[in-house]
Design a protein around this motif. Structure first.
Motif, short mmCIF file in Angstrom:
data_model
loop_
_atom_site.label_atom_id
_atom_site.label_comp_id
_atom_site.label_asym_id
_atom_site.label_seq_id
_atom_site.Cartn_x
_atom_site.Cartn_y
_atom_site.Cartn_z
N ALA A 64 26.43 38.03 29.98
CA ALA A 64 27.01 36.77 29.06
C ALA A 64 26.85 36.84 27.76
N MET A 65 25.66 37.39 27.51
CA MET A 65 25.37 38.00 25.39
C MET A 65 25.72 38.73 25.50
N ALA A 66 25.65 39.58 26.19
CA ALA A 66 26.26 41.31 25.75
C ALA A 66 27.85 41.33 25.23
N GLU A 67 28.63 40.10 26.34
CA GLU A 67 29.72 40.35 26.54
C GLU A 67 30.14 39.80 24.82
N MET A 68 29.22 39.29 24.16
CA MET A 68 28.84 38.38 22.67
C MET A 68 28.52 39.85 21.61
N GLY A 69 27.96 40.83 21.88
CA GLY A 69 27.51 41.48 21.67
C GLY A 69 25.54 41.54 20.90
N ILE A 70 25.41 39.87 21.62
CA ILE A 70 24.06 40.46 21.38
C ILE A 70 23.14 40.45 22.59
N ASP A 71 22.31 41.23 22.48
CA ASP A 71 21.20 41.98 23.26
C ASP A 71 19.61 41.11 23.32
N ILE A 72 19.96 40.32 24.46
CA ILE A 72 18.45 39.35 25.16
C ILE A 72 17.09 40.82 25.66
N PRO A 122 21.92 27.37 34.36
CA PRO A 122 22.65 28.45 34.02
C PRO A 122 22.21 29.61 35.36
N ALA A 123 20.76 28.92 35.82
CA ALA A 123 20.32 29.82 37.78
C ALA A 123 21.10 30.24 38.11
N GLY A 124 21.46 30.94 38.67
CA GLY A 124 22.25 30.70 40.04
C GLY A 124 23.41 31.18 39.86
N ARG A 125 23.73 29.98 38.74
CA ARG A 125 25.75 31.06 38.81
C ARG A 125 26.19 31.92 38.38
N GLY A 126 27.45 32.16 38.67
CA GLY A 126 28.39 33.05 38.13
C GLY A 126 28.77 33.59 36.89
N ILE A 127 29.18 34.88 36.20
CA ILE A 127 29.55 34.61 35.35
C ILE A 127 30.80 34.24 34.89
N ALA A 128 31.55 33.69 35.02
CA ALA A 128 32.66 32.66 34.84
C ALA A 128 31.47 31.43 34.02
N ALA A 129 30.80 30.56 35.20
CA ALA A 129 29.72 29.14 34.72
C ALA A 129 29.21 29.24 33.86
N VAL A 130 28.28 30.57 33.91
CA VAL A 130 27.20 31.07 32.63
C VAL A 130 28.36 31.03 31.05
N ARG A 131 29.35 31.53 31.59
CA ARG A 131 30.02 32.18 30.07
C ARG A 131 30.38 31.05 29.31
N VAL A 132 31.18 29.40 29.88
CA VAL A 132 31.45 28.17 29.46
C VAL A 132 29.74 27.75 29.13
#
Length: 137
Positions: free
Chosen positions: A55-63, A107-117
């Protein structure tokens, strides 16, 4: 002659694998070296949540270079702002600090759509924090 000390922010959640890592990533990205950023957890996981990384990579942030760390009294004491996200009463308090508790879903155990929110919620909170720490931004 006055010396200025840059603010230091500590983000804390239980596992230091999702919320606190995303918040720290946003603050590092948005404020640069104007602020010292820490994150920790009361019961750190073995690794950062891979969905949070994506989810962070989608924002251009590498963690990906971050690792979950245990919360220590020293980390807390060295921080001018401590932001907790679901760690309850385990976070130590030191006089002179600003404490905030952000009610952010785990965000634990959630899919990408929920984690984006969750990610977007954290980003808006970090942006607001920056305006509070640095009113000139």
């Amino acid at each position: 002659m006055s010396t200025t000390t840059k603010p230091s922010v500590l983000f804390v959640c239980v596992h230091n694998a999702g919320r606190s890592q995303m918040a720290a990533g946003f603050l590092r990205s948005l404020a640069g070296d104007a602020v010292e950023v820490r994150s920790a957890g009361s019961a750190p996981a073995d690794q950062i949540n891979p969905v949070a990384i994506d989810a962070m990579a989608e924002m251009g942030i590498d963690i990906t270079d971050q690792k979950p760390k245990i919360l220590t009294p020293e980390d807390s004491q060295a921080s001018s702002v401590v932001i907790t996200m679901g760690c309850g009463d385990v976070c130590p308090y030191f006089p002179g600090q600003r404490h905030m508790d952000w009610e952010v879903d785990d965000p634990a155990g959630r899919g990408i759509a929920a984690v984006r929110v969750i990610r977007d919620d954290i980003r808006s909170r970090v942006e607001k924090l920056i305006t509070e720490i640095f009113p000139q931004h």
